[in-house]
Write a protein that holds these residues in place. Structure first.
Motif, PDB file in Angstrom:
ATOM      1  N   ALA A  69      -8.951  -4.464  -2.255  1.00 43.26           N
ATOM      2  CA  ALA A  69      -7.709  -5.187  -2.525  1.00 43.26           C
ATOM      3  C   ALA A  69      -6.759  -4.334  -3.367  1.00 43.26           C
ATOM      4  N   LEU A  70      -7.289  -3.632  -4.349  1.00 39.07           N
ATOM      5  CA  LEU A  70      -6.463  -2.765  -5.190  1.00 39.07           C
ATOM      6  C   LEU A  70      -5.876  -1.613  -4.374  1.00 39.07           C
ATOM      7  N   LEU A  71      -6.673  -1.038  -3.503  1.00 38.11           N
ATOM      8  CA  LEU A  71      -6.186   0.045  -2.650  1.00 38.11           C
ATOM      9  C   LEU A  71      -5.096  -0.448  -1.690  1.00 38.11           C
ATOM     10  N   LEU A  72      -5.294  -1.623  -1.116  1.00 39.32           N
ATOM     11  CA  LEU A  72      -4.289  -2.196  -0.223  1.00 39.32           C
ATOM     12  C   LEU A  72      -2.978  -2.452  -0.964  1.00 39.32           C
ATOM     13  N   LEU A  73      -3.056  -3.032  -2.149  1.00 41.48           N
ATOM     14  CA  LEU A  73      -1.847  -3.276  -2.936  1.00 41.48           C
ATOM     15  C   LEU A  73      -1.180  -1.974  -3.352  1.00 41.48           C
ATOM     16  N   SER A  74      -1.974  -0.955  -3.649  1.00 42.89           N
ATOM     17  CA  SER A  74      -1.402   0.345  -4.004  1.00 42.89           C
ATOM     18  C   SER A  74      -0.651   0.961  -2.834  1.00 42.89           C
ATOM     19  N   MET A  75      -1.231   0.891  -1.643  1.00 42.26           N
ATOM     20  CA  MET A  75      -0.556   1.448  -0.467  1.00 42.26           C
ATOM     21  C   MET A  75       0.737   0.694  -0.164  1.00 42.26           C
ATOM     22  N   LEU A  76       0.689  -0.624  -0.230  1.00 43.61           N
ATOM     23  CA  LEU A  76       1.898  -1.411   0.017  1.00 43.61           C
ATOM     24  C   LEU A  76       2.956  -1.145  -1.047  1.00 43.61           C
ATOM     25  N   GLY A  77       2.543  -0.956  -2.292  1.00 44.80           N
ATOM     26  CA  GLY A  77       3.483  -0.629  -3.357  1.00 44.80           C
ATOM     27  C   GLY A  77       4.126   0.725  -3.152  1.00 44.80           C
ATOM     28  N   TYR A  78       3.341   1.704  -2.740  1.00 48.40           N
ATOM     29  CA  TYR A  78       3.889   3.044  -2.485  1.00 48.40           C
ATOM     30  C   TYR A  78       4.898   3.009  -1.345  1.00 48.40           C
ATOM     31  N   ILE A  79       4.565   2.291  -0.295  1.00 51.05           N
ATOM     32  CA  ILE A  79       5.503   2.176   0.836  1.00 51.05           C
ATOM     33  C   ILE A  79       6.780   1.482   0.380  1.00 51.05           C
ATOM     34  N   SER A  80       6.644   0.451  -0.431  1.00 52.27           N
ATOM     35  CA  SER A  80       7.821  -0.267  -0.919  1.00 52.27           C
ATOM     36  C   SER A  80       8.719   0.621  -1.768  1.00 52.27           C
ATOM     37  N   LEU A  81       8.118   1.425  -2.630  1.00 51.97           N
ATOM     38  CA  LEU A  81       8.904   2.288  -3.504  1.00 51.97           C
ATOM     39  C   LEU A  81       9.600   3.416  -2.751  1.00 51.97           C
ATOM     40  N   SER A  82       8.987   3.915  -1.694  1.00 48.40           N
ATOM     41  CA  SER A  82       9.579   5.025  -0.962  1.00 48.40           C
ATOM     42  C   SER A  82      10.285   4.580   0.318  1.00 48.40           C
ATOM     43  N   TYR A  83      10.468   3.297   0.506  1.00 44.06           N
ATOM     44  CA  TYR A  83      11.022   2.758   1.752  1.00 44.06           C
ATOM     45  C   TYR A  83      12.422   3.292   2.049  1.00 44.06           C
ATOM     46  N   LEU A  84      13.253   3.409   1.047  1.00 43.64           N
ATOM     47  CA  LEU A  84      14.640   3.840   1.269  1.00 43.64           C
ATOM     48  C   LEU A  84      14.741   5.307   1.680  1.00 43.64           C
ATOM     49  N   THR A  85      13.736   6.108   1.367  1.00 45.00           N
ATOM     50  CA  THR A  85      13.789   7.528   1.702  1.00 45.00           C
ATOM     51  C   THR A  85      13.138   7.856   3.049  1.00 45.00           C
ATOM     52  N   ILE A  86      12.546   6.868   3.695  1.00 48.64           N
ATOM     53  CA  ILE A  86      11.867   7.083   4.977  1.00 48.64           C
ATOM     54  C   ILE A  86      12.892   7.007   6.100  1.00 48.64           C
ATOM     55  N   ALA A  87      12.715   7.840   7.122  1.00 52.46           N
ATOM     56  CA  ALA A  87      13.616   7.841   8.286  1.00 52.46           C
ATOM     57  C   ALA A  87      13.584   6.470   8.969  1.00 52.46           C
TER      58      ALA A  87
END
Length: 75
Positions: free
Chosen positions: A28-46
């Motif tokens: 659960a912690l790993l899943l939340l970490s991955m979703l958090g990372y995607i959320s934080l870098s979402y604006l810089t993704i193509a």
């Protein structure tokens, strides 16, 4: 009957195993970490990302960047 329905997720046999609880918490912690990372870098993704390559290594399927949120939840 109502009490059994309320307690259902908490009376599973796997939750009585200490190792299983640790592994579930780590997942659960790993899943939340991955979703958090995607959320934080979402604006810089193509706007579209490659999701599949053919046998020659060429991109043959693109998807919108929102599909990145599906990958961690699917597995």
């Amino acid at each position: 009957n109502e009490e059994i329905h309320w307690r259902w997720p908490f009376n599973l046999a796997i939750l009585s195993d200490r190792l299983a609880r640790w592994l579930l918490a780590a997942a659960a912690l790993l899943l939340l970490s991955m979703l958090g990372y995607i959320s934080l870098s979402y604006l810089t993704i193509a706007p579209s990302i490659p999701v599949h390559l053919n046998s020659l290594g060429q991109i043959d399927r693109l998807a919108p960047k929102f599909s990145l949120f599906l990958l961690p939840t699917i597995g």
